[in-house]
Design an enzyme around this catalytic site. Structure first.
Site, PDB file in Angstrom:
ATOM      1  N   ARG A 229       0.856  -1.175   0.000  1.00  8.50           N
ATOM      2  CA  ARG A 229       0.000   0.000   0.000  1.00  8.50           C
ATOM      3  C   ARG A 229       0.896   1.230   0.000  1.00  8.50           C
ATOM      4  NH1 ARG A 229      -3.278  -2.791  -1.631  1.00  8.50           N
ATOM      5  NH2 ARG A 229      -5.390  -3.188  -0.905  1.00  8.50           N
ATOM      6  N   GLU A 258      -4.250   7.335  -5.218  1.00  7.48           N
ATOM      7  CA  GLU A 258      -4.419   6.622  -6.495  1.00  7.48           C
ATOM      8  C   GLU A 258      -5.696   7.084  -7.175  1.00  7.48           C
ATOM      9  OE1 GLU A 258      -4.099   2.417  -5.706  1.00  7.48           O
ATOM     10  OE2 GLU A 258      -2.106   2.644  -4.863  1.00  7.48           O
ATOM     11  N   HIS A 277      -1.239   0.008  -9.748  1.00  8.67           N
ATOM     12  CA  HIS A 277      -1.877  -0.908  -8.776  1.00  8.67           C
ATOM     13  C   HIS A 277      -2.466  -2.136  -9.488  1.00  8.67           C
ATOM     14  CE1 HIS A 277      -3.858  -1.165  -4.550  1.00  8.67           C
ATOM     15  NE2 HIS A 277      -3.609  -2.371  -5.039  1.00  8.67           N
TER      16      HIS A 277
HETATM   17  C1  OXD Z   1      -5.474  -6.270  -2.825  1.00 11.30           C
HETATM   18  C2  OXD Z   1      -4.664  -5.649  -3.884  1.00 11.30           C
HETATM   19  O1  OXD Z   1      -5.616  -5.687  -1.739  1.00 11.30           O
HETATM   20  O2  OXD Z   1      -4.542  -6.233  -4.980  1.00 11.30           O
HETATM   21  O3  OXD Z   1      -6.009  -7.362  -3.048  1.00 11.30           O
HETATM   22  O4  OXD Z   1      -4.105  -4.565  -3.680  1.00 11.30           O
END
Ligand code: OXD
Length: 316
Positions: A229, A258, A277
């Site tokens: 993240r 994002e 992402h």
């Molecule tokens: C998730 C991601 O949280 O792909 O699954 O970021």
């Protein structure tokens, strides 16, 4: 077997609906786009949705809700006060990301070492020019967060002849890790790693873990790879570290905001690779997520413990 109203907030194929129905035969199963979910939420006992989508407005219209399953690993948008103060169970899809995400991490590392980020730009300008290249063989990869994703990265890195070190909350026996560090030894890992891979969940403890102080512990030749993240990193500090040569480069799939704003200096830095992402994307993602959901559905219907239950106060 109890009957439930099950709402999945995503498009599903017939085979997914059939799998859910066979796990809870007397239940009704509906797959709705987010814009339509409001029409069905009032009766829903069980919802499967993305942990990155804003579920709060629907939650407040769902008096019958007993369990929410996140189709993602991240549950950051599901930890709003009404959810935290409720008895609604929360589970996530951790464990299904290892294959695509480790392939993504390895491709980012190899893109840097084989100069693809430089060569691709040259190709666009039809420039035939050799660029200095590196090997990963016998280099050290430092994996911060050794869950199911970190382990798959470790396995693939070992296959490439890398030395694998990792940081993890507790000591465990690991097949593909040469040295395991506890969180308070993180700087020892950062000092020796040639590639630092962040695969941590975002929690109160990991938010803005990576600041200037930690970037300064890394080798000037180190590459920093984040697929967890964005908020695990102080992005301004990372940008400064990249600009000032504190570290050599970064490959980033996740960002504090994002989509990454057009104004971000990261877009145009020559030592940065950006992916939007997508590290977990795979044609098999939903098959795996629904299989996990069905496994938990069987347990839920039988009143048994489910896997991947989130401790809502801890956030993971
Ligand atoms: C998730 C991601 O949280 O792909 O699954 O970021």
């Amino acid at each position: 077997m109890p009957a439930f109203n099950i709402l999945v907030i995503n498009k599903l194929a017939e085979r997914h609906i059939a799998a859910i129905k066979s796990a809870a035969p007397d239940s009704t199963v509906l797959a709705a786009e987010p814009a339509d979910a409001g029409r069905h939420i009032g009766d829903a006992n069980i919802v499967a949705t993305w942990g990155t989508a804003d579920f709060r407005p629907l939650f407040t219209q769902a008096p019958e809700l007993r369990w929410v399953h996140a189709l993602s690993a991240g549950v950051e948008k599901l930890l709003f006060p009404e959810m935290l103060n409720s008895s609604v169970k929360l589970t996530n899809s951790r464990g299904i990301h290892g294959i695509p995400m480790s392939e993504h991490v390895l491709s980012l590392i190899l893109a840097f070492t084989r100069g693809l980020h430089v060569l691709f730009k040259q190709q666009q300008q039809q420039i035939w020019q050799r660029t200095p290249l590196e090997e990963v063989y016998e280099k050290t990869i430092g994996i911060v967060g050794l869950g199911s994703i970190g382990r798959e990265v470790a396995k693939r890195a070992k296959a490439l002849g890398m030395r694998v070190i990792a940081a993890k909350r507790e000591q465990t026996a690991e097949l593909f890790v040469d040295e395991l560090y506890l969180p308070d030894q993180l700087t020892d890992l950062l000092k020796t790693a040639d590639f630092i891979v962040v695969a941590l969940p975002l929690t109160a403890q990991t938010r803005h873990l990576f600041t200037t102080a930690l970037f300064r512990q890394m080798k000037p030749s180190a590459y920093f790879i984040n697929v967890s993240r964005g908020a695990v990193v102080n992005e301004a500090d990372l940008t400064a570290a990249l600009r000032e040569g504190t570290i050599k480069g970064a490959a980033l799939d996740v960002f504090e905001q994002e989509p990454l704003p057009q104004s971000s200096p990261l877009w145009t830095m020559p030592n940065v690779i950006i992916t939007p992402h997508i590290a977990a994307i795979s044609p098999y993602y939903l098959d795996r997520a629904i299989k996990l959901f069905c496994q938990n559905l069987t347990s839920f219907a039988a009143g048994e413990d489910m896997v991947n239950l989130i401790d809502k106060q801890k956030g993971y």
